[in-house]
Design a protein around this motif. Structure first.
Motif, PDB file in Angstrom:
ATOM      1  N   SER A  68       0.856  -1.187   0.000  1.00 41.63           N
ATOM      2  CA  SER A  68       0.000   0.000   0.000  1.00 41.63           C
ATOM      3  C   SER A  68       0.890   1.233   0.000  1.00 41.63           C
ATOM      4  O   SER A  68       1.975   1.225   0.579  1.00 41.63           O
ATOM      5  CB  SER A  68      -0.873  -0.016   1.259  1.00 41.63           C
ATOM      6  OG  SER A  68      -1.320   1.293   1.539  1.00 41.63           O
ATOM      7  N   PRO A  69       0.423   2.316  -0.633  1.00 41.33           N
ATOM      8  CA  PRO A  69       1.234   3.539  -0.629  1.00 41.33           C
ATOM      9  C   PRO A  69       1.502   4.058   0.782  1.00 41.33           C
ATOM     10  O   PRO A  69       2.449   4.798   0.998  1.00 41.33           O
ATOM     11  CB  PRO A  69       0.380   4.542  -1.402  1.00 41.33           C
ATOM     12  CG  PRO A  69      -0.593   3.734  -2.180  1.00 41.33           C
ATOM     13  CD  PRO A  69      -0.809   2.466  -1.424  1.00 41.33           C
ATOM     14  N   ARG A  70       0.664   3.673   1.736  1.00 42.70           N
ATOM     15  CA  ARG A  70       0.835   4.203   3.083  1.00 42.70           C
ATOM     16  C   ARG A  70       2.056   3.646   3.795  1.00 42.70           C
ATOM     17  O   ARG A  70       2.388   4.093   4.885  1.00 42.70           O
ATOM     18  CB  ARG A  70      -0.418   3.951   3.921  1.00 42.70           C
ATOM     19  CG  ARG A  70      -0.667   2.498   4.221  1.00 42.70           C
ATOM     20  CD  ARG A  70      -1.922   2.310   5.055  1.00 42.70           C
ATOM     21  NE  ARG A  70      -1.824   2.978   6.334  1.00 42.70           N
ATOM     22  CZ  ARG A  70      -2.854   3.476   7.008  1.00 42.70           C
ATOM     23  NH1 ARG A  70      -4.059   3.388   6.523  1.00 42.70           N
ATOM     24  NH2 ARG A  70      -2.689   4.042   8.181  1.00 42.70           N
ATOM     25  N   LEU A 169       0.095  10.256   5.185  1.00 46.78           N
ATOM     26  CA  LEU A 169      -1.307   9.834   5.151  1.00 46.78           C
ATOM     27  C   LEU A 169      -2.167  10.894   4.448  1.00 46.78           C
ATOM     28  O   LEU A 169      -3.162  10.567   3.802  1.00 46.78           O
ATOM     29  CB  LEU A 169      -1.823   9.539   6.557  1.00 46.78           C
ATOM     30  CG  LEU A 169      -1.177   8.303   7.215  1.00 46.78           C
ATOM     31  CD1 LEU A 169      -1.780   8.048   8.587  1.00 46.78           C
ATOM     32  CD2 LEU A 169      -1.303   7.061   6.346  1.00 46.78           C
ATOM     33  N   TYR A 172      -1.447  10.305   0.867  1.00 48.85           N
ATOM     34  CA  TYR A 172      -2.062   9.003   0.550  1.00 48.85           C
ATOM     35  C   TYR A 172      -3.573   9.151   0.408  1.00 48.85           C
ATOM     36  O   TYR A 172      -4.186   8.547  -0.480  1.00 48.85           O
ATOM     37  CB  TYR A 172      -1.698   8.031   1.673  1.00 48.85           C
ATOM     38  CG  TYR A 172      -2.548   6.777   1.791  1.00 48.85           C
ATOM     39  CD1 TYR A 172      -2.444   5.759   0.852  1.00 48.85           C
ATOM     40  CD2 TYR A 172      -3.413   6.605   2.871  1.00 48.85           C
ATOM     41  CE1 TYR A 172      -3.206   4.602   0.982  1.00 48.85           C
ATOM     42  CE2 TYR A 172      -4.164   5.454   3.007  1.00 48.85           C
ATOM     43  CZ  TYR A 172      -4.061   4.454   2.054  1.00 48.85           C
ATOM     44  OH  TYR A 172      -4.812   3.317   2.191  1.00 48.85           O
ATOM     45  N   SER A 173      -4.166  10.005   1.240  1.00 46.27           N
ATOM     46  CA  SER A 173      -5.613  10.187   1.128  1.00 46.27           C
ATOM     47  C   SER A 173      -5.946  10.916  -0.183  1.00 46.27           C
ATOM     48  O   SER A 173      -6.913  10.567  -0.862  1.00 46.27           O
ATOM     49  CB  SER A 173      -6.168  10.943   2.340  1.00 46.27           C
ATOM     50  OG  SER A 173      -5.785  12.293   2.311  1.00 46.27           O
ATOM     51  N   SER A 176      -5.619   8.339  -2.778  1.00 45.31           N
ATOM     52  CA  SER A 176      -6.736   7.392  -2.715  1.00 45.31           C
ATOM     53  C   SER A 176      -7.968   7.986  -3.395  1.00 45.31           C
ATOM     54  O   SER A 176      -8.729   7.272  -4.056  1.00 45.31           O
ATOM     55  CB  SER A 176      -7.068   7.062  -1.264  1.00 45.31           C
ATOM     56  OG  SER A 176      -5.977   6.406  -0.664  1.00 45.31           O
ATOM     57  N   ARG A 177      -8.142   9.285  -3.199  1.00 48.18           N
ATOM     58  CA  ARG A 177      -9.280   9.946  -3.807  1.00 48.18           C
ATOM     59  C   ARG A 177      -9.192   9.866  -5.331  1.00 48.18           C
ATOM     60  O   ARG A 177     -10.180   9.617  -6.014  1.00 48.18           O
ATOM     61  CB  ARG A 177      -9.302  11.407  -3.332  1.00 48.18           C
ATOM     62  CG  ARG A 177     -10.379  12.246  -3.953  1.00 48.18           C
ATOM     63  CD  ARG A 177     -10.436  13.614  -3.275  1.00 48.18           C
ATOM     64  NE  ARG A 177     -11.033  14.591  -4.158  1.00 48.18           N
ATOM     65  CZ  ARG A 177     -10.409  15.669  -4.621  1.00 48.18           C
ATOM     66  NH1 ARG A 177      -9.162  15.926  -4.270  1.00 48.18           N
ATOM     67  NH2 ARG A 177     -11.023  16.491  -5.424  1.00 48.18           N
ATOM     68  N   ILE A 179      -7.536   7.592  -7.003  1.00 49.26           N
ATOM     69  CA  ILE A 179      -7.707   6.192  -7.405  1.00 49.26           C
ATOM     70  C   ILE A 179      -9.203   5.894  -7.504  1.00 49.26           C
ATOM     71  O   ILE A 179      -9.679   5.268  -8.448  1.00 49.26           O
ATOM     72  CB  ILE A 179      -7.023   5.252  -6.392  1.00 49.26           C
ATOM     73  CG1 ILE A 179      -5.501   5.472  -6.403  1.00 49.26           C
ATOM     74  CG2 ILE A 179      -7.342   3.794  -6.705  1.00 49.26           C
ATOM     75  CD1 ILE A 179      -4.756   4.774  -5.278  1.00 49.26           C
ATOM     76  N   ASN A 180      -9.932   6.404  -6.525  1.00 50.32           N
ATOM     77  CA  ASN A 180     -11.377   6.216  -6.516  1.00 50.32           C
ATOM     78  C   ASN A 180     -12.030   6.878  -7.729  1.00 50.32           C
ATOM     79  O   ASN A 180     -12.960   6.344  -8.330  1.00 50.32           O
ATOM     80  CB  ASN A 180     -11.949   6.799  -5.217  1.00 50.32           C
ATOM     81  CG  ASN A 180     -13.384   6.411  -5.004  1.00 50.32           C
ATOM     82  OD1 ASN A 180     -13.751   5.257  -5.227  1.00 50.32           O
ATOM     83  ND2 ASN A 180     -14.209   7.354  -4.601  1.00 50.32           N
TER      84      ASN A 180
END
Lengths: 636, 218, 255
Positions: A68-70, A169, A172-173, A176-177, A179-180
């Motif tokens: 995971s990128p995190r 993080l 990463y968030s 993630s957004r 990616i979504n």
């Protein structure tokens, strides 16, 4: 000047970036989705870049060898992030941050890049707060700051001792957004093993799927590397177990010049070694030096417990030697001073450790306040060493931590391979010969959030692209090469394990290309590394299969690269006949034992072009100091 | 209404159902116990209490239906949650260290719950059915004191109440947690009250068969 | 060294996700100063020397912050000590001659990849469903334009400290991810920046969590006990509340 064009825009330093941004060509919003950008590495720099490029509308493919990128090692940064906000009203400014960074880097960084870094530093804090990063705050609700080594102002923003985690993080968030949203496609557990260069430009990468062992090929219009530094060449470092140089090294072998490989930072406040089985070294945040005092016994052979050594028999050597900066002297100076006193035999119990003593601060501020500030660090220390740092001073010793060197990039962060951009610790650009504390997070995020989104657009808008797919011959050739190497590694079946060779290399590097270097040692070590490399390829034992999760094979590939990179580091250190920042050549020091720069002959970036294994061509980028006065660094 | 079914079938929705019905049952138990304690007042007191309830029979019927729904929701939803949770953890560890990180009460809700469920059926068959089938002619005190004086039934009742106490000890604070009422300051107080409540309920109910078995009329 | 500990390890070996696994015994002698993972490093080095496949386990920072490592040691994720990750567990906490069982995290949503390595990508998917504040780069206001009380910032930090290791799921008898999800939801619910998407976030993240096969919370609080960062179950209470209120207030009638 040679073939290295830094592309620094003309004009006064304050307006260079503003003007440059205006002059950069733009990509029409509707066209952005036609461009595919490959981002390798999703730590602070990579995740922020991938997220921002995704927000702009580019088609991004992001790669990470983690699950995971995190997990990226940016997460381990403890102390904080610098920004020239001047919220404390203590005289900070963009220019001062710029000045401190250049000076801290011992005048071996490019002025324009560093100024830009200082200029966007404030935006980073704004961005991170907007993302919900819980920075430390004052009672009034405004952001709190602390001071860090190499600066006389309080400009470091922090989130307890876990600033890197919170910033990562945040990035990463944002990632993630995207990616979504579908604008970023995330490929976890992929290790980049080759860069594809077609018609002189970076057009793709070849990766190994770490779960299946499959070799996969991806094409794009540009490739962004944000794969971190190479401190693990030392085996024992504060880097994560899997941090490695493979991506930048393979890119280097495909034409990207490697700049200043010998600039390595040895962090002054790490936990001392415990024994042979040690797998890595643990860093204690430098922020402890804010309230801690570093000392050793004055007398050699004084093995009394620290609490029984009276005040006047202690040598607070940093305060003594550098009265104005004292315990907050820059990292290179603090590290070297620790080595000096330990070499004199005055280390704790005669060994390799010095005391970092917070007892005075505990008395002054109270245990509770110290606990609030450094609680997690103290817990960590207690857990690892089995000693309670509230009662007994901590023991620390320097350890490899960060590499200022990296792939050479111009002002646009583009390497010598067109279309290959390099961000964060993986490039060489901003820290010169020594990085100041809390500046790595700043640089990673500056590159990812605020620089690459502009500069990559210019490259894409001004370049004519021929269509390229993974069926291109270059991809096939590269895939074969990669498979060949994997096969080779698995077929040697020798007697020595990968770790054993890595440890040997680490010891060589630490002893001869570590905190202090000299001509004789460097010449020796180049030969020794060559020998070790031969031994590796003759006698290494890599067990397991290629079409499987095989961690030994992963490590073997990385160590193979370290065995080449290590030689380049020594070569560069040997070439640089001066001392500057993290590069200390024993032959070049002042009478007081300080680093002696040679601005006349070595005021350049050494950019190495790969020719063959063990053979490089040196190119020089002369560093001009138009806005700052070249001076001997003094922290007295 | 799709959002509502989605909500009640979500992991949190199911837990909220447990908590909400649980809290109602907690209140019901207090009322039930208060009524039962009138057994200590003797035949006249208890039967007059039962007689009073007869007067508001239509209301009692409505409450009984609601109560039945609450029980059914609580029980079947509980079994469903347990069954689904088991599927989320198909393999357990070879070495079990659960006692180090959680209480026995919290891990055995399904077991104590099932025992209470079985008890509930027997309880209804023993008391509720004959009483209601008897058309109000039955002497309830005679029925209850008779069953409680039977060592087998009495002890079954006592054990069931003990397990009900276990169930409540976790369930009480758990319901608060699930409803989102966990505050740094007050939660330990809620846990304490839950334990006191569970203890009182268990002792209160269990004391009746003990009384009839060992003290009544001696 | 004389003060080495002699230990008997029972390590779960499983060659791939579908293979049948089993415990394999190893005898090791290790310095009490070594960490648990360093002990496994040494074991692996020995195995490699004997041409045997080393035990696959994941780790990275070895400072307890990246969340990569994680195994169940004698029945407890990250071992018997509280508030540390596996990489921070040192051998001095074991007794000479002790038998140590080492198992992978087990939960339906965390399938085993190989030996002790499990796939925790479900956590990423939950974050992708809504674990962020939608703010594009460059559009932020000045950081100090938004005062946030020190206590709230501190509480938000406590929630944000989660390292995503999955110990909560591993130890939960229901394989529930409530602690992980609630920590993120709480962090943003506390902060003013998180308000605009507050309801939607709680709804989306819980829906994703359910979809991925995590169980539901039965309040045993084992997660809090085993969490290397001491994330409190108050976050779970907060999530329950957030979810209930989102479901009641949001205008989303579809789901």
């Amino acid at each position: 000047m040679g073939i290295l064009d830094s592309k620094v825009p003309a004009g006064p330093i304050e307006s260079k970036w503003t003007n440059h941004k205006f002059n950069l060509k733009l990509v029409n919003p509707a066209n952005k989705r036609k461009y595919e950008i490959i981002v390798v590495g999703t730590g602070l720099a990579g995740a922020s870049a991938a997220a921002t490029l995704g927000e702009l509308g580019y088609k991004v493919k992001a790669f990470s060898f983690h699950d995971s990128p995190r997990r990226a090692h940016s997460i381990a940064a403890q102390g904080g992030i610098n920004a020239a906000k001047n919220y404390q009203n203590d005289g900070d400014s963009i220019f001062r941050l710029f000045y401190d960074t250049i000076k801290g880097g011992d005048f071996r960084a490019r002025e324009a890049n560093v100024y830009r870094l200082a200029e966007v530093s404030g935006n980073i804090i704004d961005q991170c707060v907007a993302q919900g990063v819980p920075f430390a705050r004052e009672y009034g609700g405004l952001l709190d700051n602390r001071s860090f080594g190499g600066a006389q102002v309080s400009r470091t923003f922090y989130a307890r001792g876990q600033t890197g985690q919170q910033l990562l993080l945040g990035a990463y968030s944002a990632l993630s957004r995207q990616i979504n949203n579908g604008s970023v496609q995330m490929f976890n557990r992929r290790e980049m093993l080759d860069l594809i260069v077609i018609d002189g430009a970076a057009r793709g990468i070849v990766v190994r799927n770490l779960l299946t062992g499959e070799i996969e090929k991806y094409s794009g219009h540009a490739v962004v590397l944000a794969t971190g530094g190479y401190s693990n060449v030392f085996f024992l470092s504060t880097n994560a177990m899997n941090s490695n140089a493979t991506a930048i090294w393979r890119a280097h072998k495909k034409g990207a010049f490697f700049a200043n490989p010998c600039y390595t930072q040895i962090h002054p406040t790490c936990l001392p070694l415990h024994g042979e089985s040690q797998s890595k070294l643990t860093l204690m945040s430098e922020s402890l030096r804010n309230d801690g005092r570093v000392w050793v016994p004055k007398k050699k052979g004084d093995h009394r417990p620290p609490n029984q050594i009276p005040e006047d028999e202690r040598d607070y050597y940093l305060e003594r030697k550098y009265p104005s900066y004292g315990n907050l002297s820059p990292r290179d100076i603090s590290s070297r001073s620790a080595k000096e006193v330990c070499d004199e035999g005055r280390g704790v119990n005669g060994g390799e450790a010095v005391y970092l003593d917070l007892s005075e601060a505990i008395k002054r501020l109270g245990k509770k306040s110290i606990e609030e500030k450094y609680g997690n660090l103290f817990d960590m220390y207690a857990n690892i060493t089995g000693e309670n740092p509230y009662d007994v001073p901590m023991k620390i010793y320097p350890a490899p931590h960060y590499t200022m060197g990296g792939l050479w990039v111009d002002y646009n962060l583009m390497s010598t391979v067109p279309g290959l951009f390099v961000l964060g610790e993986a490039n060489f650009s901003d820290h010169g010969a020594n990085r100041l504390g809390a500046s790595a997070l700043m640089q990673g995020l500056a590159d990812g959030y605020f620089v690459i989104p502009y500069t990559i657009g210019d490259y894409l808008a001004t370049t004519k692209f021929s269509p390229v797919s993974v069926t291109h011959d270059e991809f096939k050739k590269s895939e074969e090469g990669v498979k060949e190497q994997v096969k080779k590694l698995l077929s040697i079946k020798g007697k020595i394990t990968v770790d054993e060779i890595h440890k040997k290399l680490g010891r060589l590097m630490w002893n001869k290309v570590g905190m202090a270097r000299n001509e004789k040692g460097l010449k020796e070590v180049i030969g020794e590394i060559k020998e070790l490399r031969e031994e590796f390829w003759k006698n290494v034992n890599v067990v397991g299969k290629d079409n499987d999760l095989n961690q030994t094979l992963e490590r073997a590939g990385r160590v193979a690269d370290y065995l080449e990179l290590g030689e380049l580091m020594a070569t560069d250190a040997l070439n640089r006949n001066e001392s500057c920042g993290g590069h200390f050549r024993e032959e070049y020091q002042t009478e007081e034992g300080e680093a002696k720069r040679d601005d006349e002959n070595y005021r350049y970036v050494a950019a190495w072009q790969f020719e063959n294994v063990g053979k490089w061509n040196l190119h020089k980028e002369q560093l001009e100091f138009e806005f700052l006065h070249l001076a001997q660094r003094s922290y007295k | 209404m799709s959002w509502f079914w989605q909500f009640t079938n979500s992991s949190i929705g199911k837990k909220l159902t447990m908590a909400f019905t649980g809290i109602l049952l907690i209140i019901f138990l207090i009322i039930h116990l208060a009524g039962n304690l009138s057994l200590y007042g003797g035949e006249k007191a208890f039967n007059s209490y039962a007689g009073t309830l007869e007067i508001v029979k239509p209301l009692i019927r409505i409450i009984e239906i609601l109560l039945a729904l609450i029980f059914i929701l609580h029980i079947f939803n509980g079994i469903r949650v347990w069954w689904e949770n088991k599927k989320s953890k198909p393999i357990d560890y070879a070495i079990n260290a659960k006692s180090k990180n959680s209480t026995l009460f919290s891990r055995t809700m399904i077991h104590t719950g099932v025992v209470v469920f079985i008890f509930l059926i027997i309880h209804l068959v023993t008391f509720w059915y004959p009483y209601n089938a008897g058309g109000g002619e039955l002497n309830l005190y005679q029925l209850v004191s008779g069953r409680f004086s039977d060592p087998i039934y009495g002890w079954f009742y006592i054990v069931a109440m003990l397990l009900l106490g276990f169930h409540l000890n976790h369930g009480f604070q758990s319901a608060f947690q699930t409803m989102g009422w966990n505050h740094k300051k007050y939660f330990s107080l809620i846990q304490l009250i839950g334990t006191i409540y569970a203890t009182l309920i268990a002792i209160g109910f269990a004391s009746l068969p003990i009384y009839f078995l060992y003290f009544h009329g001696r | 060294m004389n003060n080495n500990l002699n230990l008997k390890l029972k390590v779960w070996r499983q060659s791939n996700p579908k293979a049948v696994g089993a415990f394999v015994d190893y005898n090791v002698s290790v310095s009490p100063d070594a960490s648990f993972l360093e002990m496994l490093d040494e074991l692996n080095n020995e195995l490699e020397k004997n041409n045997q496949e080393p035990v696959v386990f994941e780790s990275d920072c070895r400072e307890g912050i990246c969340g990569t490592c994680g195994m169940v040691i004698n029945g407890e994720p990250h071992g018997p000590l509280r508030k540390i990750a596996t990489c921070q567990l040192h051998m001095r906490n074991f007794k000479d001659g002790q038998t140590i069982w080492v198992e992978p995290f087990r939960a339906k949503a965390f399938p085993i990849i190989k030996d002790l390595a499990v796939d925790r990508s479900a956590f990423d998917k939950i974050i992708q469903a809504g674990g962020y504040i939608s703010v594009n780069t460059g559009s932020a206001q000045d950081a100090n334009a938004l005062p946030i009380s020190k206590d709230i910032a501190s509480d938000a930090f406590d929630s944000a400290a989660c390292i995503g290791c999955g110990a909560c799921v591993a130890t939960c008898k229901n394989g529930s991810a409530m602690l992980f999800v609630s920590a993120k939801v709480t962090q943003f619910a506390l902060l003013p920046q998180g308000q605009p998407e507050r309801q939607q976030r709680a709804e989306a993240m819980v829906a994703k969590m359910d979809e991925l096969g995590f169980g539901s919370c039965s309040n045993t609080y084992a997660c809090e006990a085993e969490c290397p960062k001491g994330i409190s179950v108050r976050n779970i209470a907060k999530l329950n509340h957030e979810y209930l209120s989102a479901k009641c207030k949001s205008t989303n009638v579809e789901a």
